[in-house]
Design a protein around this motif. Structure first.
Motif: not given
Ligand SMILES: *[C@@H]1O[C@H](CO)[C@@H](O)[C@H](O)[C@H]1NC(C)=O
Ligand SMILES: *[C@@H]1O[C@H](CO)[C@@H](O)[C@H](O)[C@H]1NC(C)=O
Ligand SMILES: *[C@@H]1O[C@H](CO)[C@@H](O)[C@H](O)[C@H]1NC(C)=O
Ligand SMILES: *[C@@H]1O[C@H](CO)[C@@H](O)[C@H](O)[C@H]1NC(C)=O
Length: 250
Positions: A210-236
């Motif tokens: 997550n966060g490093s690879t380019p997103e597909n710009c033809n699809l919906e816009k992406r935003k960042g969220a934090v996972q509420s469980g596990g290691d609580q890292t961020w996802i797109s």
């Protein structure tokens, strides 16, 4: 040399991970009895001041004018001779002046950096507090969440340091969704993530992939969220995903 190493360690000790700058104190320049002060704080802020450690005491003392004779804080005694915070938080820390608590009064006055019992029906100035971060347990799209925070609090949270990540980790366990919106958005054409403040993402806590690879710009816009469980890292995630979110109060 020894001293310059010692000083940061001391700061870290004062500011333990889960408790660092979680509360914001507000001195109220009006005199009320304890019950009325409590009512006022619950209406306008979170509650009467709650204090969990020495770091809180330092912050609290900074909000008080030293010339004030005393101010109410949220600690109240019951007839079982126990002390409770108005906020319902467990009592983890006490800072009674020597010889206190004594007598039959049940409310707590802060004066010159220490606590004294006071009669609850007397009027003093008082201190309210706000939690700095608040998890909103509504499932909203990123844009709706942003609007909600700006209308009711200050903004969606930006996580620009490991300290703020720890604060987020501390509150995010209250969420009912697997991930929780942050104030993090993707400028697809530039393949860049930015915080709402406009700052680039320097401190990073992305989940792998997550966060490093380019997103597909033809699809919906992406935003960042934090996972509420596990290691609580961020996802797109696509911005229409309906999630809980974290607002700031500062
Ligand atoms: C505290 O006082 C209330 C009302 O006077 C009484 O009902 C209650 O049993 C008391 N609790 C204790 C622990 O003494
Ligand atoms: C606090 O003040 C309010 C409003 O003046 C009054 O109604 C209430 O009885 C007072 N409470 C105490 C414990 O004195
Ligand atoms: C939000 O979504 C979660 C997970 O799907 C669900 O458990 C929760 O009840 C929802 N909350 C509301 C207020 O709809
Ligand atoms: C982002 O992280 C999540 C959670 O670890 C993972 O399921 C997902 O596959 C990752 N996304 C990509 C594109 O690797």
């Amino acid at each position: 040399m020894a001293q310059s190493l010692y000083f940061p360690l001391l700061l870290m000790a004062l500011c333990s991970i889960s408790e660092c700058v979680q509360r914001q104190y507000h001195f109220i320049n009006e005199m009320k009895n304890w019950t009325e002060a409590q009512r006022y704080c619950r209406e306008k802020y979170t509650d009467l001041a709650t204090v969990h450690n020495m770091n809180d005491m330092i912050q609290l003392n900074k909000t008080v004018n030293v010339n004030d004779r005393g101010v109410w804080i949220g600690l109240q005694g019951t007839n079982d001779s126990k002390w409770h915070w108005s906020s319902g938080d467990p009592v983890l820390f006490l800072d009674w002046a020597s010889g206190q608590p004594t007598g039959s009064d049940n409310c707590t006055v802060l004066s010159n950096g220490q606590w004294f019992v006071g009669a609850c029906n007397i009027s003093w100035f008082f201190i309210c507090y706000n939690n700095k971060l608040i998890v909103i347990q509504q499932n909203l799209s990123w844009s709706e969440a942003l609007r909600y925070c700006r209308q009711n609090h200050v903004d969606l949270v930006s996580v620009q340091s490991v300290e703020m990540q720890y604060e987020v980790m501390n509150v995010v366990k209250l969420a009912s969704t697997e991930a929780v919106w942050l104030g993090l958005h993707n400028y697809c054409s530039m393949n860049m993530w930015l915080w709402l403040s406009g700052d680039m993402v320097c401190y990073q806590n992305w989940a792998p992939g997550n966060g490093s690879t380019p997103e597909n710009c033809n699809l919906e816009k992406r935003k960042g969220a934090v996972q509420s469980g596990g290691d609580q890292t961020w996802i797109s995630l696509p911005e229409s995903r309906r999630l809980n979110f974290i607002c700031t109060n500062y």
